[in-house]
Enzyme design. Structure first.
Site, PDB file in Angstrom:
ATOM      1  N   VAL A  13     -29.638 -14.421  -8.401  1.00 38.69           N
ATOM      2  CA  VAL A  13     -29.036 -14.715  -7.102  1.00 38.69           C
ATOM      3  C   VAL A  13     -30.100 -14.740  -6.011  1.00 38.69           C
ATOM      4  CG1 VAL A  13     -27.402 -13.907  -5.349  1.00 38.69           C
ATOM      5  CG2 VAL A  13     -26.798 -13.779  -7.778  1.00 38.69           C
ATOM      6  N   TYR A 130     -21.240   0.999 -14.232  1.00 41.96           N
ATOM      7  CA  TYR A 130     -21.669   0.002 -13.237  1.00 41.96           C
ATOM      8  C   TYR A 130     -20.668  -0.050 -12.091  1.00 41.96           C
ATOM      9  CZ  TYR A 130     -22.422  -4.516 -11.032  1.00 41.96           C
ATOM     10  OH  TYR A 130     -22.619  -5.508 -10.113  1.00 41.96           O
TER      11      TYR A 130
END
Length: 328
Positions: A13, A130
């Site tokens: 990203v 996560y």
């Protein structure tokens, strides 16, 4: 001129974001060199306060992309060292430098599994480390904002799974399997999957930087409308001009096969590409509400266009280099 500090900009990203923004008014800080923008990259780790302290203080905005996100991280404490303590370190650095604008990429993983199209006000219920660490990081940021909100601007972006050219993650693996022609549908094929094209995600981040919104804002990011698995297969068939077998494997039989591969992986001590968890994920409906973000942002690419661009680059275009980004 305003200057932006991107933390974790050497990855998938981040590389697209720097290309979108241009390099003239930003600095990348990452533990890894940048494959495209290394002249504008400082090597460092957000877990290390000395690394952060070595940075200039003349930034007006921080974009925090850096995160530990793979499924197989060991020990699990690394998730919290990077995603939670690292975030605390960044906020301390911002306080010392007088920086009051933060854009933070979180994840729809904070909602947990099997939720019914959750919007931003849905209760958080992360199921893995996560997701738990990302939610704790969001809580740290919210406290930082609430303690002294004057002049501060926080934008939290919770994207679903992000795909695009050069990425080697779960969406690419699925596209590759379908494109190979050796694909058999498990289940009815009516389950829908929320996805996000990288070109749209970075365009939204750029808009957030340009508009300089005030206050505390949270956005899910998903490209709509969601496709079901049958529609996704049809799109790939049309784009690549291939025929996919129309046979379908019943869900129960598919799960039985997944358990068989679990046993083989246990016996051989090898990580196999097929397992019961992946079969379950493949057959699950995973949708998230993104009406809020699309009320303020017009994506430059439709989901179909993003998929077609990815398919063309990965499976029909001659490559100029071998730069790839690996993720779960």
């Amino acid at each position: 001129m305003s200057k932006t500090l991107i933390l974790g900009g050497s990855g998938f990203v981040g590389s697209y974001l720097i290309k979108e923004l241009g390099v003239n008014s930003l600095q990348n800080f990452d533990k890894n060199p940048s494959p495209f923008f290394n002249k504008h990259t400082i090597i460092g780790d957000i877990r290390n306060v000395e690394d952060l302290a070595s940075l200039d203080s003349d930034f007006d905005t921080v974009v925090l992309l850096a995160a530990e996100h793979r499924d197989d991280v060991s020990p699990v404490s690394v998730y919290y060292d990077v995603n939670v303590q690292g975030t605390k370190n960044v906020l301390d650095f911002m306080d010392k430098c007088g920086i009051k604008r933060l854009i933070f990429t979180s994840s729809v993983a904070v909602y947990g599994l099997n939720k019914d199209n959750p919007a931003e006000d849905h209760p958080e219920d992360p199921f893995n480390h996560y997701g738990k660490s990302k939610w704790r990081a969001e809580q740290v940021i919210k406290k930082w904002y609430d303690d002294n909100p004057e002049g501060k601007s926080v934008t939290i972006i919770r994207p679903t799974v992000i795909f695009g050219e050069r990425n080697r993650g779960n969406v690419y693996n699925l596209l590759k399997q379908i494109a190979s022609g050796r694909f058999l549908m498990i289940g009815s094929g009516q389950n829908k999957k929320s996805m996000a094209y990288v070109g749209n995600v970075v365009s939204f981040i750029k808009q957030c930087l340009d508009t300089k919104a005030s206050g505390y804002n949270v956005y899910n990011y998903v490209d709509k409308p969601d496709l079901n698995m049958t529609e996704l297969v049809s799109l790939i068939e049309a784009k690549l001009n291939i025929d996919i077998p129309k046979q379908r494997i019943p869900y129960a039989l598919g799960m039985l096969g997944g358990y068989f591969f679990d046993l083989m992986a246990f016996i051989s001590s090898k990580k196999l590409s097929i397992n019961s968890v992946r079969v379950k994920k493949f057959c699950a409906t995973t949708q998230f509400d993104s009406s809020k973000v699309h009320s303020v942002f017009r994506a430059p690419f439709s989901l179909k266009q993003g998929l077609e661009r990815t398919l063309e680059y990965e499976f029909t275009k001659q490559k100029d280099d071998e730069i790839l980004f690996f993720s779960e």
